[in-house]
Enzyme design. Structure first.
Site, PDB file in Angstrom:
ATOM      1  N   LYS A   1     -27.691  72.312 -59.988  1.00  0.00           N
ATOM      2  CA  LYS A   1     -28.322  72.219 -58.669  1.00  0.00           C
ATOM      3  C   LYS A   1     -29.373  71.111 -58.735  1.00  0.00           C
ATOM      4  O   LYS A   1     -30.237  71.138 -59.607  1.00  0.00           O
ATOM      5  CB  LYS A   1     -28.997  73.556 -58.322  1.00  0.00           C
ATOM      6  CG  LYS A   1     -29.944  73.456 -57.135  1.00  0.00           C
ATOM      7  CD  LYS A   1     -30.638  74.755 -56.843  1.00  0.00           C
ATOM      8  CE  LYS A   1     -31.782  74.519 -55.867  1.00  0.00           C
ATOM      9  NZ  LYS A   1     -32.489  75.742 -55.520  1.00  0.00           N
TER      10      LYS A   1
ATOM     11  N   ILE B   1     -29.621  93.578 -57.384  1.00  0.00           N
ATOM     12  CA  ILE B   1     -29.429  93.051 -56.025  1.00  0.00           C
ATOM     13  C   ILE B   1     -28.255  92.067 -55.985  1.00  0.00           C
ATOM     14  O   ILE B   1     -27.488  92.027 -55.028  1.00  0.00           O
ATOM     15  CB  ILE B   1     -30.748  92.435 -55.481  1.00  0.00           C
ATOM     16  CG1 ILE B   1     -30.637  92.085 -54.003  1.00  0.00           C
ATOM     17  CG2 ILE B   1     -31.161  91.213 -56.254  1.00  0.00           C
ATOM     18  CD1 ILE B   1     -31.130  93.147 -53.105  1.00  0.00           C
TER      19      ILE B   1
HETATM   20  C1  LIG Z   1     -30.580  87.965 -49.692  1.00  0.00           C
HETATM   21  C2  LIG Z   1     -31.313  87.514 -50.928  1.00  0.00           C
HETATM   22  C3  LIG Z   1     -31.055  86.243 -51.451  1.00  0.00           C
HETATM   23  C4  LIG Z   1     -31.767  85.803 -52.567  1.00  0.00           C
HETATM   24  N1  LIG Z   1     -31.565  84.533 -53.031  1.00  0.00           N
HETATM   25  C5  LIG Z   1     -32.327  84.074 -54.041  1.00  0.00           C
HETATM   26  C6  LIG Z   1     -32.175  82.762 -54.534  1.00  0.00           C
HETATM   27  O1  LIG Z   1     -31.289  82.004 -54.134  1.00  0.00           O
HETATM   28  N2  LIG Z   1     -33.015  82.350 -55.502  1.00  0.00           N
HETATM   29  C7  LIG Z   1     -33.986  83.145 -56.024  1.00  0.00           C
HETATM   30  O2  LIG Z   1     -34.770  82.678 -56.840  1.00  0.00           O
HETATM   31  N3  LIG Z   1     -34.095  84.425 -55.622  1.00  0.00           N
HETATM   32  C8  LIG Z   1     -33.300  84.901 -54.660  1.00  0.00           C
HETATM   33  N4  LIG Z   1     -33.429  86.191 -54.267  1.00  0.00           N
HETATM   34  C9  LIG Z   1     -34.322  87.090 -55.021  1.00  0.00           C
HETATM   35  C10 LIG Z   1     -33.645  87.471 -56.348  1.00  0.00           C
HETATM   36  O3  LIG Z   1     -32.382  88.038 -56.097  1.00  0.00           O
HETATM   37  C11 LIG Z   1     -34.509  88.427 -57.164  1.00  0.00           C
HETATM   38  O4  LIG Z   1     -35.806  87.920 -57.269  1.00  0.00           O
HETATM   39  C12 LIG Z   1     -33.981  88.601 -58.558  1.00  0.00           C
HETATM   40  O5  LIG Z   1     -32.618  88.916 -58.539  1.00  0.00           O
HETATM   41  C13 LIG Z   1     -34.740  89.676 -59.305  1.00  0.00           C
HETATM   42  O6  LIG Z   1     -34.409  90.938 -58.803  1.00  0.00           O
HETATM   43  P1  LIG Z   1     -35.037  92.233 -59.505  1.00  0.00           P
HETATM   44  O7  LIG Z   1     -34.592  92.247 -60.927  1.00  0.00           O
HETATM   45  O8  LIG Z   1     -36.474  92.283 -59.243  1.00  0.00           O
HETATM   46  O9  LIG Z   1     -34.388  93.450 -58.717  1.00  0.00           O
HETATM   47  P2  LIG Z   1     -32.902  94.064 -58.795  1.00  0.00           P
HETATM   48  O10 LIG Z   1     -31.879  93.013 -59.034  1.00  0.00           O
HETATM   49  O11 LIG Z   1     -32.764  94.889 -57.561  1.00  0.00           O
HETATM   50  O12 LIG Z   1     -32.922  94.982 -60.072  1.00  0.00           O
HETATM   51  C14 LIG Z   1     -33.554  96.241 -60.071  1.00  0.00           C
HETATM   52  C15 LIG Z   1     -33.197  96.958 -61.361  1.00  0.00           C
HETATM   53  O13 LIG Z   1     -33.918  98.164 -61.421  1.00  0.00           O
HETATM   54  C16 LIG Z   1     -33.042  99.191 -61.871  1.00  0.00           C
HETATM   55  N5  LIG Z   1     -33.510 100.462 -61.325  1.00  0.00           N
HETATM   56  C17 LIG Z   1     -33.805 100.759 -60.058  1.00  0.00           C
HETATM   57  N6  LIG Z   1     -34.182 102.049 -59.964  1.00  0.00           N
HETATM   58  C18 LIG Z   1     -34.128 102.565 -61.204  1.00  0.00           C
HETATM   59  C19 LIG Z   1     -34.380 103.852 -61.764  1.00  0.00           C
HETATM   60  N7  LIG Z   1     -34.776 104.884 -61.023  1.00  0.00           N
HETATM   61  N8  LIG Z   1     -34.215 104.027 -63.100  1.00  0.00           N
HETATM   62  C20 LIG Z   1     -33.819 102.998 -63.885  1.00  0.00           C
HETATM   63  N9  LIG Z   1     -33.563 101.765 -63.398  1.00  0.00           N
HETATM   64  C21 LIG Z   1     -33.714 101.553 -62.077  1.00  0.00           C
HETATM   65  C22 LIG Z   1     -31.654  98.810 -61.339  1.00  0.00           C
HETATM   66  O14 LIG Z   1     -30.634  99.406 -62.122  1.00  0.00           O
HETATM   67  C23 LIG Z   1     -31.700  97.294 -61.490  1.00  0.00           C
HETATM   68  O15 LIG Z   1     -31.251  96.929 -62.774  1.00  0.00           O
HETATM   69  C24 LIG Z   1     -32.709  86.664 -53.172  1.00  0.00           C
HETATM   70  C25 LIG Z   1     -32.911  87.958 -52.671  1.00  0.00           C
HETATM   71  C26 LIG Z   1     -32.230  88.378 -51.555  1.00  0.00           C
HETATM   72  C27 LIG Z   1     -32.493  89.758 -51.033  1.00  0.00           C
END
Ligand SMILES: Cc1cc2nc3c(=O)[nH]c(=O)nc-3n(C[C@H](O)[C@H](O)[C@H](O)COP(=O)(O)OP(=O)(O)OC[C@H]3O[C@@H](n4cnc5c(N)ncnc54)[C@H](O)[C@@H]3O)c2cc1C
Length: 488
Positions: A52, A19
């Site tokens: 921060k 993301i």
């Molecule tokens: C607008 C916004 C602002 C934010 N600001 C903050 C903040 O300031 N502070 C904070 O604590 N949090 C914030 N967050 C939340 C934070 O970004 C996430 O909690 C954090 O980045 C973790 O994301 P994730 O790893 O769960 O998902 P993602 O970063 O989306 O990662 C998903 C992973 O899954 C993999 N994947 C997906 N499908 C498949 C597949 N079929 N096969 C293999 N791999 C796959 C992708 O390659 C990727 O590596 C924010 C979110 C948003 C939307």
């Protein structure tokens, strides 16, 4: 890896991007990284990280020019021994007259006002004078952590797309089939697939609890704003500025700012929201690429089902306010590591615990985020008027707001759970930053009055000492790049 009998495989798509916007963290990140053996110096050098020390909220209460308060990361002086709220509300026995609650009880607001770092170059890694978290480049942080985990912790990192999930008759996940390397088996599957929730949602069909009726923001417009000059002063805090139908985050990294407008599409059109964002960043930035990110505020009904546990966006997301998402990832990972089931037989017992705690945490975060909106006195737009509608306030928060009219939240309010994401100190900063009124007895008992005046004097002393000792953010970061921090 075979440490403790476990082997961990991280499967990550080579094409689906992370993301890439979570750039504000919580102080827990320091202990998480330290525990993982990450070098803090490397973090600063490789992830464009900065300090921060809290959040500065502007325009949330009245929208007037001077409407601003801090939610710092240091708890009030003497927090576990005396509650300073009543003293401040009474006018601070002369000390606190006209002083904000934050300045009354902690140096940190003043450190932020002056752009000071929380430590000096002589403090070891993760050590400090003032509590802090990080602002960092999410696009650099994820591969940095992946490198650390593969190089130092023995995690196997497979770049492959999961195209199918195979289940046993029991419903447990047997394996995932990938496009590039075939089938990968496992005993426990952690769903980190982001918003698409590939395992917990799409495969296991766990329901999603919507929270959009409480937290209205459902769209983010994100942009990276370059500095005019490379030595521009750096803010020590996330700046959260309220607008007509939402708020902007403004996160200062050493090389750029990360800015985003989070708004309710029910209350503002995208075109108008883009104008709000441009007004905030300035017309000179009109050609910068803006990324639109839809947000569905809510979380899974359960987070661990069978042999699958969801962490991160796959488990849910509310909104970026107060950086509450990555801290949940850290807490979930910690819980999982500490409670790692020894065998399938005990997995459901641990899953039940995990689900209870995570559901509780999401609930408390919803309450705390809503607090920022419900205390507003703004009536200028439907967004702010709708936010104070009692029907949109969770029952628990409504009860607490009634209670807090007669007693302020304090130490004992957070004793019901260990590792509360937002402790009572955070509630104090937001409530009294936003002008909440609590009735207090006209006078203290003699011993509380004595303790309070001791801590208030201590706060003044520490504030003076820190202001004299602490360097500016950029000055310290430059020293870290050059000399590094002492590893601990
Ligand atoms: C607008 C916004 C602002 C934010 N600001 C903050 C903040 O300031 N502070 C904070 O604590 N949090 C914030 N967050 C939340 C934070 O970004 C996430 O909690 C954090 O980045 C973790 O994301 P994730 O790893 O769960 O998902 P993602 O970063 O989306 O990662 C998903 C992973 O899954 C993999 N994947 C997906 N499908 C498949 C597949 N079929 N096969 C293999 N791999 C796959 C992708 O390659 C990727 O590596 C924010 C979110 C948003 C939307």
């Amino acid at each position: 890896m075979k440490a403790g009998g476990l082997s961990i495989t991280l499967i990550e798509s080579p094409d689906i991007r992370i993301i890439g916007v979570g750039e504000g963290t919580w102080p827990t990140m320091r202990s998480t990284l330290e525990k993982m053996g990450v070098s803090e110096t490397a973090l600063f050098r490789e992830c464009d990280a900065a300090f921060k020390q809290g959040g500065r909220f502007t325009g949330w209460m009245t929208g007037a020019e001077d409407d601003a308060y801090y939610h710092p990361l240091m708890v009030p002086q003497g927090f576990t021994q005396v509650n300073l709220v009543p003293h401040w509300l009474r006018g601070g026995q002369g000390v606190g007259k006209g002083v904000s609650f934050c300045d009354f009880v902690t140096p940190q607001g003043r450190l932020c006002d002056e752009g000071l770092a929380p430590k000096t170059i002589t403090h070891g890694e993760y050590r400090a004078l003032a509590n802090y978290a990080y602002h960092l480049d999410a696009g650099k942080f994820a591969p940095f952590l992946a490198r650390h985990c593969t190089d130092k912790l023995g995690v196997r990192h497979v770049l492959a797309d999961v195209v199918q999930v195979n289940q046993r008759e029991s419903g447990d996940i047997e394996s995932v089939l990938t496009k590039q390397v075939g089938e990968i088996h496992g005993d426990l599957f952690i769903d980190c697939s982001g918003f698409q929730a590939l395992l917990i949602g799409k495969t296991l069909g766990v329901g999603f609890k919507e929270c959009g009726d409480v937290l209205f923001c459902d769209t983010a417009l994100a942009v990276q704003v370059p500095f005019d000059s490379p030595d521009e002063p750096m803010a020590s805090q996330t700046i959260a500025t309220a607008h007509e139908a939402g708020w902007t985050w403004d996160i200062c990294l050493p090389t750029r700012r990360g800015v985003g407008y989070v708004y309710s599409s029910r209350h503002q059109s995208e075109e108008s929201a883009r104008e709000t964002l441009l007004r905030y960043i300035g017309p000179e930035h009109k050609d910068l690429p803006v990324r639109k990110i839809p947000i569905r505020a809510g979380h899974r009904e359960t987070f661990w089902k069978g042999n699958c546990v969801a962490v991160g966006l796959a488990s849910g997301f509310l909104e970026p306010l107060e950086s509450s998402a990555i801290v949940l990832v850290e807490l979930s990972a910690k819980l999982l590591a500490e409670q790692m089931p020894a065998c399938r037989e005990v997995m459901d017992i641990i899953a039940k615990r995990f689900n209870e705690v995570t559901l509780y945490r999401f609930g408390r975060i919803v309450d705390f985020l809503k607090l920022h909106y419900v205390l507003t006195k703004r009536t200028d737009t439907a967004f702010w008027r709708d936010n104070v509608d009692p029907a949109t306030v969770p029952d628990r928060l409504r009860d607490l707001l009634t209670l807090w009219k007669y007693q302020s939240p304090w130490f004992f309010d957070e004793l019901d759970r260990l590792e509360e994401v937002f402790p009572a100190a955070s509630y104090q900063y937001v409530l009294y930053g936003m002008g909440f009124e609590t009735e207090v007895a006209p006078e203290d008992t003699a011993d509380t009055a004595l303790a309070a005046s001791r801590f208030l004097r201590e706060n003044e002393r520490i504030t003076g000492e820190m202001r004299a000792r602490l360097p500016k953010n950029r000055e310290l970061l430059n020293k870290i790049y050059e000399y590094g921090l002492q590893p601990v």
